[in-house]
Write a protein that holds these residues in place. Sequence first.
Motif, mmCIF file in Angstrom:
data_model
loop_
_atom_site.group_PDB
_atom_site.id
_atom_site.type_symbol
_atom_site.label_atom_id
_atom_site.label_comp_id
_atom_site.label_asym_id
_atom_site.label_seq_id
_atom_site.Cartn_x
_atom_site.Cartn_y
_atom_site.Cartn_z
ATOM 1 N N LYS A 160 0.858 -1.191 0.000
ATOM 2 C CA LYS A 160 0.000 0.000 0.000
ATOM 3 C C LYS A 160 0.890 1.236 0.000
ATOM 4 O O LYS A 160 2.070 1.183 0.368
ATOM 5 N N ALA A 161 0.342 2.356 -0.425
ATOM 6 C CA ALA A 161 1.108 3.604 -0.431
ATOM 7 C C ALA A 161 1.402 4.009 1.009
ATOM 8 O O ALA A 161 0.504 4.075 1.857
ATOM 9 N N ALA A 171 5.310 -2.397 -3.347
ATOM 10 C CA ALA A 171 5.223 -3.764 -3.871
ATOM 11 C C ALA A 171 6.574 -4.211 -4.439
ATOM 12 O O ALA A 171 7.012 -5.350 -4.217
ATOM 13 N N LYS A 172 7.241 -3.305 -5.140
ATOM 14 C CA LYS A 172 8.558 -3.623 -5.691
ATOM 15 C C LYS A 172 9.576 -3.839 -4.572
ATOM 16 O O LYS A 172 10.410 -4.756 -4.645
ATOM 17 N N LEU A 176 11.749 -7.261 -3.642
ATOM 18 C CA LEU A 176 13.195 -7.241 -3.526
ATOM 19 C C LEU A 176 13.643 -7.754 -2.148
ATOM 20 O O LEU A 176 14.657 -8.450 -2.024
ATOM 21 N N THR A 177 12.865 -7.449 -1.115
ATOM 22 C CA THR A 177 13.187 -7.925 0.237
ATOM 23 C C THR A 177 13.101 -9.447 0.316
ATOM 24 O O THR A 177 13.955 -10.100 0.942
ATOM 25 N N ARG A 178 12.073 -10.008 -0.315
ATOM 26 C CA ARG A 178 11.970 -11.473 -0.340
ATOM 27 C C ARG A 178 13.177 -12.089 -1.051
ATOM 28 O O ARG A 178 13.722 -13.111 -0.605
ATOM 29 N N GLU A 179 13.622 -11.494 -2.126
ATOM 30 C CA GLU A 179 14.799 -11.993 -2.844
ATOM 31 C C GLU A 179 16.059 -11.906 -1.987
ATOM 32 O O GLU A 179 16.910 -12.801 -2.008
#
Length: 361
Positions: A160-161, A171-172, A176-179
């Motif tokens: 969410k914003a 969301a991006k 990236l955090t999951r990666e």
Amino acid sequence: MPHGDDLDARFNELVAQIDEEQQRRMRAAAVKGAKEQRRTDRSARRESGSARLSGGHGDYGSEPRRIGRAWIAMAVITSLITAAGVIVAFRPDLLTSGVVVDDSPAPIAEPAVEPAGNPADEAAAEPTEGAGEEPASPFAGSPAEKYAEGAAGFALPEAKALGGLSKKDVAKGLKLTRELMAAAFLDKKALLGGKPSAFTKLLSPDQRDWFLRDMKKHKGSAAFVIQFAKGTAELSTDVIKVRGRVKLGTFKDRWRRGVELELNHIVVYAVHRPGRPDTTIRVVAHPKGRVWLYREEGRLVAWPLGWGASSTPASCDTRDGFIHPVYEDSPRGTVAPTGAPVDPYELEEDDSEGCAATQGT
């Protein structure tokens, strides 16, 4: 078809064609055959008695039987019938009366032959003991048995914003955090003491430079990354179990503002001594940390900070940044854990200083 009397007469006529010399030889052969039969029977009885004796039953075979003149008489009759068969083969009219005999050979029926099966196919078709059974999971019987596998355990909140970032940026940043977590906690190469190249590539340029300098300073030990000391462990399975949470919040410092992600996970590995799958144990790691998401110079930055992890069962004797797993046959360490044993699967367990005692994994 001829009657009984006719058959008797013709049989006598057949036998009369055999001269006395031939009959004498036939009788001698019959007597010799009877003697050989007696020797064969005695040998068979000896072998039968030996087999039973070796079986431990004390039974030396059946009672011996005497073979008398009846055997000789039967042998003579057999010889006569055999000779008669030879004569009849040449003169079939001796046993027929007004019957036309077809001299042409009768067709011989081909024996029915079962198609030979492939021994390999037959062996494969036969069920074997334990066939179809899945090998026991190294996580069976532990809380990790119900955990998600791999990166699927890094559950993310809905984007969410927030913190001056758009929903798209958040969301991006979550992706990236999951990666980053997958590269830090699940990468097989890094886990077994190799270079954490996958994690390094995901860092922003400024943080990447710092990360490489720090790794060199600490002789290969990588901050933020879970690693087993080289030569101490092999993965017993490709499956790594993960459970945890990611909390979405905001941050603000003197220079920037953005979204803060709070990470808290339990990661469970099944490992064994190199070449010794019989020593398989579960090692439970508890990584925690934060990630800042913000925009700088027109680009989205994901900056990990405060990452660290405890692990058990691990040696308290080393401080090199690597996990040295303690197996069931490992010698007792010189540094003993302290405090009341804690549950290594407890996600909300408070951080403790030093080497804390834990319950089993």
